[in-house]
Design a protein around this motif. Structure first.
Motif, mmCIF file in Angstrom:
data_model
loop_
_atom_site.group_PDB
_atom_site.id
_atom_site.type_symbol
_atom_site.label_atom_id
_atom_site.label_comp_id
_atom_site.label_asym_id
_atom_site.label_seq_id
_atom_site.Cartn_x
_atom_site.Cartn_y
_atom_site.Cartn_z
ATOM 1 N N ASP A 9 0.821 -1.202 0.000
ATOM 2 C CA ASP A 9 0.000 0.000 0.000
ATOM 3 C C ASP A 9 0.865 1.268 0.000
ATOM 4 O O ASP A 9 0.608 2.227 -0.724
ATOM 5 C CB ASP A 9 -0.917 -0.019 1.224
ATOM 6 N N VAL A 10 1.918 1.245 0.794
ATOM 7 C CA VAL A 10 2.808 2.414 0.842
ATOM 8 C C VAL A 10 3.552 2.570 -0.496
ATOM 9 O O VAL A 10 3.693 3.687 -1.008
ATOM 10 C CB VAL A 10 3.797 2.311 2.020
ATOM 11 N N LEU A 11 3.969 1.452 -1.058
ATOM 12 C CA LEU A 11 4.634 1.536 -2.366
ATOM 13 C C LEU A 11 3.677 2.110 -3.412
ATOM 14 O O LEU A 11 4.064 2.900 -4.267
ATOM 15 C CB LEU A 11 5.122 0.155 -2.810
ATOM 16 N N HIS A 12 2.440 1.714 -3.307
ATOM 17 C CA HIS A 12 1.444 2.237 -4.235
ATOM 18 C C HIS A 12 1.288 3.760 -4.053
ATOM 19 O O HIS A 12 1.169 4.503 -5.023
ATOM 20 C CB HIS A 12 0.113 1.516 -4.015
ATOM 21 N N LYS A 13 1.332 4.189 -2.832
ATOM 22 C CA LYS A 13 1.259 5.643 -2.592
ATOM 23 C C LYS A 13 2.485 6.349 -3.165
ATOM 24 O O LYS A 13 2.391 7.462 -3.685
ATOM 25 C CB LYS A 13 1.131 5.913 -1.102
ATOM 26 N N LEU A 14 3.624 5.710 -3.041
ATOM 27 C CA LEU A 14 4.834 6.304 -3.623
ATOM 28 C C LEU A 14 4.696 6.392 -5.141
ATOM 29 O O LEU A 14 5.115 7.372 -5.759
ATOM 30 C CB LEU A 14 6.066 5.470 -3.262
ATOM 31 N N PHE A 15 4.099 5.360 -5.716
ATOM 32 C CA PHE A 15 3.860 5.396 -7.165
ATOM 33 C C PHE A 15 2.981 6.600 -7.521
ATOM 34 O O PHE A 15 3.305 7.382 -8.416
ATOM 35 C CB PHE A 15 3.192 4.104 -7.633
ATOM 36 N N ARG A 16 1.893 6.764 -6.802
ATOM 37 C CA ARG A 16 0.987 7.871 -7.118
ATOM 38 C C ARG A 16 1.654 9.224 -6.854
ATOM 39 O O ARG A 16 1.490 10.181 -7.612
ATOM 40 C CB ARG A 16 -0.322 7.759 -6.333
ATOM 41 N N LEU A 17 2.415 9.274 -5.776
ATOM 42 C CA LEU A 17 3.120 10.522 -5.477
ATOM 43 C C LEU A 17 4.088 10.860 -6.614
ATOM 44 O O LEU A 17 4.141 12.005 -7.094
ATOM 45 C CB LEU A 17 3.872 10.393 -4.146
ATOM 46 N N HIS A 18 4.829 9.858 -7.034
ATOM 47 C CA HIS A 18 5.790 10.108 -8.095
ATOM 48 C C HIS A 18 5.081 10.582 -9.370
ATOM 49 O O HIS A 18 5.469 11.570 -9.983
ATOM 50 C CB HIS A 18 6.603 8.846 -8.407
ATOM 51 N N ALA A 19 4.033 9.876 -9.747
ATOM 52 C CA ALA A 19 3.360 10.185 -11.007
ATOM 53 C C ALA A 19 2.644 11.534 -10.935
ATOM 54 O O ALA A 19 2.781 12.373 -11.839
ATOM 55 C CB ALA A 19 2.378 9.068 -11.349
#
Ligand SMILES: Cc1cc2nc3c(=O)[nH]c(=O)nc-3n(C[C@H](O)[C@H](O)[C@H](O)COP(=O)(O)OP(=O)(O)OC[C@H]3O[C@@H](n4cnc5c(N)ncnc54)[C@H](O)[C@@H]3O)c2cc1C
Ligand SMILES: Cc1cc2nc3c(=O)[nH]c(=O)nc-3n(C[C@H](O)[C@H](O)[C@H](O)COP(=O)(O)OP(=O)(O)OC[C@H]3O[C@@H](n4cnc5c(N)ncnc54)[C@H](O)[C@@H]3O)c2cc1C
Lengths: 681, 681
Positions: B564-574
């Motif tokens: 879930d946190v990695l997914h948030k990092l993905f969204r943050l990055h994008a």
């Protein structure tokens, strides 16, 4: 190289001399020549071995230079300005740096006549060497959080300076590490157990004869840094050090020695003004700082040839100067424009500051500008001053960021050779970098700008606003907000400036809504505030550049052709900024998407093409002597390769070392003749 | 410090160990521990005096370390990977750097079996030390423009290596300055007066015993640099140096010794592949390079406390960790996200590369990838390989720029202490910087990406396109172009990725129009190409990050909370990338203005808040040992101030120097005990 640069210079008719006089004045250019001759004649200022020494030797050389500079000042009876100009030519931070600036200034500004006699006079004569010790290991931006204490002792009428924790150690203090025997120490004044906030105290830290630390004092150099290694930034731990009553600088606040009563500051407005002045200086300098990198990179890009243009007519010979590639132009020429934009902005700020000195003096009781950035408290003082103060914060942040980051763009534009120390940009950049952090961290400062803009916006909404530029642009925005803007940024200069004003106003009222209507926390808005401050400061630069070009004085000094090129630089600067920040210009409806696209794909590219033939003369106008730049790539005569080779082959001590290259042999050196290179000097 | 970091770590439940294993694998982490113990036990690797020496001593220490590393390799029977890993822990470029990489690789890849025996074997055993000499004083990017000649002499079957001009001097050659006794020299092959382009020749440059330069050879170190001063980058002038026929590396092209006939390269595809591999490595490393800075800055931002939040409830105590300020989060957390994005992208590239190795081998005759960036010539080889090649160019540029510039953001986020060498970011940054220039200057590479995208777009329009990701996104774009896009970037991950694809496609067809329809010159479009390449590479990073999170292997390795946190990092990055590049997303109609504003003011800020509690554990997962980071600010235990103070006060030789501070006294030093600090070790 030489022929290429001559050909470049022949391409343009603008008058380097007139433009140079406009930037610097004729007197200052003559003074530069005079100082240069003196410095160049002196072996101690030889720059050829600057990059080889370790920290200790580097510092020793810097000390020798600092001493010589002071000796020369006396010998030639230099004014302070001349001394500073000489220092600029030497171009390295020296061990007297903070003595000659902050220590003397603080004593002068905050001392009483008695204290001037006692501390300032010997300091001015270098009988005492001082520094300015505010920052601690644990506190920099938050000055109110300083932990060093100065406790009033009514018994013997002394203050006791003390560092209660490790984090209370003074840290980063320029000239303190090895050089100073005195410091102005900012410490929390405590009387009768009650704290009164940070105040300045003069404290002797080393013996005047032995130069060893006095009792209770642990002082030293904080170690190596990314740059600034010719300076001894220091630390200081105080273990209950007693100083007499007279050592508290008492021009503004003081302690009554008889009663122990705290006497409030009568008018700290001068400090407030000084801070504005210091920041304005940083803005003014940022143009020149960046111009060094732009000069080097532009000259090199005119000498460097790489590839043939792919659309070149068949049979054409030779490679292209990399300055002909639009990608290189796009990186360098907007920075060239920025040097002028920042320079004129700095000049305008200085003028405004001086015009307002009287108002500053008259201003009743402006709040302490050193309080931490935070929510919007109103200043009771002069509104114009508040405007100037906020302006100087925002511009200091924008100017120093632009210069620092621009220098790195210049360095990288030089390809591999930009990485060589002989390129001349790297060390200059590294020494300049802290400017983005000191005198207010560039991110922190944006909060002060936002606070001011919000306050102004509130006053405009309430209808009780003072009349100044900020409130005027807000009013314009409010009046036209519903009709839309329709700025003809491509056709009209005033519309271009107005588009920047519009964006600032839009962002201000957006932020105001977030803060006052939606009641968002201050912290949640910091990024918006940073954007707002940047937008506002960009507006100010564009406006000041525009105003400068309208001014009679400028128009009378330069010929029409030069004026035309300056005008193109103005448009390049403004349109390039606009397209880089495009999204805020769209979303504020300051301009249309179509306009931005045209600016990006047509207008900016056309301006690059138009400015390009003048690039060499424009950087020549900045008038940096080769000796100052100390750059193989930026030589005025274009002899780039000869100079790089000479320095590498003849002046590089590492080449005196013959090593054993085999890993199974622990012997490292077969023959060491590195000393020969030193003695060549 | 320590309590603050413990509290931070307690805030999050993600498994550092699992995430770390995902990033590095368990084996490699264990190997790291093993190597670390060996290195730390060895005095020669002591890092505490790294910043004090001058150039000569710095180099000597680096040489001693290089020798020891090689000795340890033999002693512990380390594989090449283990040797490289050990080198990474030491974290400084060493004098064997180019020997162990480019020299050995070139011999291996381009030599015949006979040449392997003759040159490679002694080199692998460090009986001969070599370097790779391609760049010259006058030519770097334009390899075809090299001036060094290798003239075939049919009489005695030799080549004569010669530098006809000063600018033909080899320059920047790592390990050449003092260390190497051999070089692979890239020189223009000339047979019978006819030039055949640059080819590699092995040339002995120093005597194997005396280590002095051989006749006709002027070789030395090029001097000090912005970083990389532990390495001896060198120059080389050749005055008609004769080498035997066997010294031309002949795996691909050769000269028939009997007839003097030039034998064409049979299959240079391997080199083509190697270049792709080298660039992919740079992409993969860029994540880890940046992660060092992010680790240091994040830990420090959790220890550093400054100011109280202005909206803090009355009576609340203590200052805020600066990591709580949204302005600090906005600077650091997107970079934290970028470390993962780049890492997964690099991994994916490597996998793709390996999958395609066979195709590469089979590829018939791809064009010479070393030709200068220029107009769009078609490759006749594998289209997939061409895609991979272009991808690696664009990502190399984006990845290394992101890492280099991100490190400086991290350094500045540390305020004043970031400027101290003890902070640990500065030197790392300075040593990394040339990565933006070598293996293809980052700006130059963008031309290759654009050329490929234009070519692909043409093939899509013509209907003869191969099926790959690039042509697929172009087709999608062309199909939907008229209907508009309406990507739900805030609601859907796939739409978010698709918006990036859309923008790339839009920019490609715009550029194509400029080039093919409007017939604009290549040079006039370079800035557009650079934008296009950046857009495309950003798309690839976003896509690869997204794909990685979908992959079964990743999902099986980490727990749901971490995912879930990695997914948030993905969204943050994008989303952060999207809002930073907003204008291209608007103008391509990939998203609406409203969506961007929401992304900027709401979505990104919310993600920062959500990621923040996990920041410490996320950087812990990168698993840098303290010894490797060598940073007071980035210590895992948070003892920032104690360490800064200890280093400044106890390990800083400058503090052994007692000076005379008065300018009227020419004596600089009263007492010199600097040597004491060295002998403490
Ligand atoms: C080369 C050099 C020379 C110097 N010389 C002197 C000298 O002679 N005398 C002297 O007294 N000092 C000197 N200084 C110290 C300098 O003035 C401080 O470094 C500066 O004020 C910044 O403070 P700091 O380092 O404590 O940063 P901090 O305040 O600790 O900032 C750390 C980070 O947190 C962020 N941050 C902090 N608070 C907030 C907030 N409220 N909201 C959002 N973000 C926040 C900052 O933006 C920054 O990124 C020198 C510094 C350097 C580097
Ligand atoms: C630390 C370091 C180590 C190195 N080690 C080695 C080594 O071991 N062996 C070796 O052979 N080399 C080495 N190099 C050299 C390196 O490969 C080159 O510096 C690099 O290839 C860039 O070439 P250049 O410096 O000639 O840049 P140039 O090609 O001269 O570029 C200068 C500028 O012009 C621009 N430019 C040039 N052509 C164009 C164009 N057609 N269109 C648009 N813009 C253009 C570039 O973007 C750049 O900004 C090293 C370099 C460094 C800094």
């Amino acid at each position: 190289g030489s022929e290429l640069l001559s050909a470049e210079r022949a391409k343009s008719n603008i008058s380097v001399e007139k433009l140079s006089n406009l930037l610097h004045t004729k007197e200052i250019l003559e003074r530069q020549d005079r100082l240069l001759k003196i410095l160049q004649a002196d072996k101690v200022f030889d720059k050829s071995q600057n990059y080889f020494d370790g920290r200790v030797d580097k510092f020793k050389t810097a000390l020798a230079r600092a001493k010589r500079l002071r000796q020369l000042q006396i010998k030639h009876n230099w004014s302070h300005d001349e001394y500073v100009a000489a220092n600029d030519l030497v171009s390295e931070p020296g061990p007297y740096g903070l003595h000659a600036s902050m220590y003397l200034t603080t004593l002068r500004d905050q001392g009483t006549p008695e204290q001037h006699k006692l501390f300032l006079e010997p300091a001015e004569n270098y009988k005492a060497i001082g520094c300015y010790a505010q920052t601690e290991l644990g506190h920099g931006s938050n000055v109110r959080g300083l932990e060093t204490t100065a406790t009033w002792n009514p018994e013997d009428k002394t203050f006791v300076l003390h560092s209660p924790h490790l984090t209370a150690s003074k840290w980063w203090i320029g000239s303190m590490g090895r050089t100073a025997n005195h410091a102005v120490v900012m410490a929390q004044l405590i009387i009768n157990g009650r704290p009164y906030g940070p105040h300045p105290f003069v404290c002797q830290i080393r013996d005047m004869k032995t130069h060893l630390p006095l009792d209770g004092i642990h002082v030293g150099d904080i170690g190596p840094k990314f740059g600034y290694n010719t300076m001894d930034n220091g630390f200081l731990l105080l273990n209950k050090v007693k100083i007499p009553h007279v050592n508290m600088l008492a021009r503004f606040s003081s302690v009554d020695p008889a009663t122990g009563k705290y006497l409030k500051p009568s008018s700290p407005s001068l400090i407030y003004g000084t801070l504005t002045w210091v920041r304005s200086t940083i803005v003014l300098q940022s143009g020149g700082v960046l111009a060094r990198g732009v000069t080097i990179a532009t000259r090199y890009a005119a000498v460097r040839r790489q590839f043939q243009d792919r659309d070149a007519p068949a049979g054409s010979k030779g490679e292209d100067q990399v300055l002909n590639y639009t990608m290189v132009q796009y990186r360098l020429l907007p920075l060239l424009a920025a040097t002028f934009a920042l320079h004129f902005t700095g000049k305008a700020m200085m003028a405004l500051y001086q015009d307002n000195q009287k108002m500053i003096m008259a201003a009743a009781n402006p709040a302490d500008s050193k309080r931490g950035a935070g929510p919007e408290q109103t200043h009771s003082g002069s509104d114009l001053l508040a405007d100037l103060h906020a302006t100087s914060c925002g511009l200091k942040a924008l100017g120093s960021t632009t210069a620092a980051e621009g220098l790195e763009v210049c360095r990288r534009a030089c390809g591999g050779h930009g990485y060589s120390s002989f390129g001349g940009i790297g060390a200059w950049y590294a020494d300049y970098l802290p400017t983005t952090t000191w005198e207010g961290d560039n991110y922190m400062l944006t909060q002060q700008v936002a606070r001011y803009l919000l306050k102004s916006a509130r006053s405009v909404l309430k209808g009780n606003a003072p009349d100044n530029d900020t409130t005027r642009i807000f009013n314009t925005f409010l009046q036209k907000q519903d009709m839309g803007a329709a700025h003809d940024v491509l056709g009209s200069d005033t519309d271009l400036v107005a588009a920047f004003a519009w964006r600032t106003s839009f962002l201000t009222f957006e932020a105001l809504k977030h803060r006052d209507v939606e009641k968002n926390s201050w912290n949640s808005l910091l990024v918006d505030f940073w954007r707002l401050s940047t937008a506002h400061s960009q507006y100010l630069v564009v406006k000041n550049f525009h105003d400068a070009l309208q001014s009679e004085s400028l128009r009378s000094e330069v010929d029409p052709e030069t004026l035309d090129v300056l005008h193109k630089l103005f448009r390049l600067h403004a349109l390039n900024t606009l397209e880089k920040e495009a999204s805020e210009f769209y979303s504020s409806a300051a301009v249309t998407v179509r306009q931005i696209q045209l600016a990006r794909t047509k207008a900016v590219m056309k301006l690059l093409e138009e400015v390009r033939p003048h690039a060499l003369r424009l950087v020549d106008a900045w008038s940096f002597p080769d000796w100052q730049l100390d750059s193989s790539l930026g030589r005025k005569d274009g002899k780039v390769y000869e100079d790089l080779f000479h320095r590498a082959s003849e002046l590089n001590p590492l080449n005196g070392l013959t090593i054993d290259p085999y890993p199974d042999n622990d012997v490292l050196v077969k023959n060491d003749e590195t000393a020969k290179f030193k003695s060549k000097l």
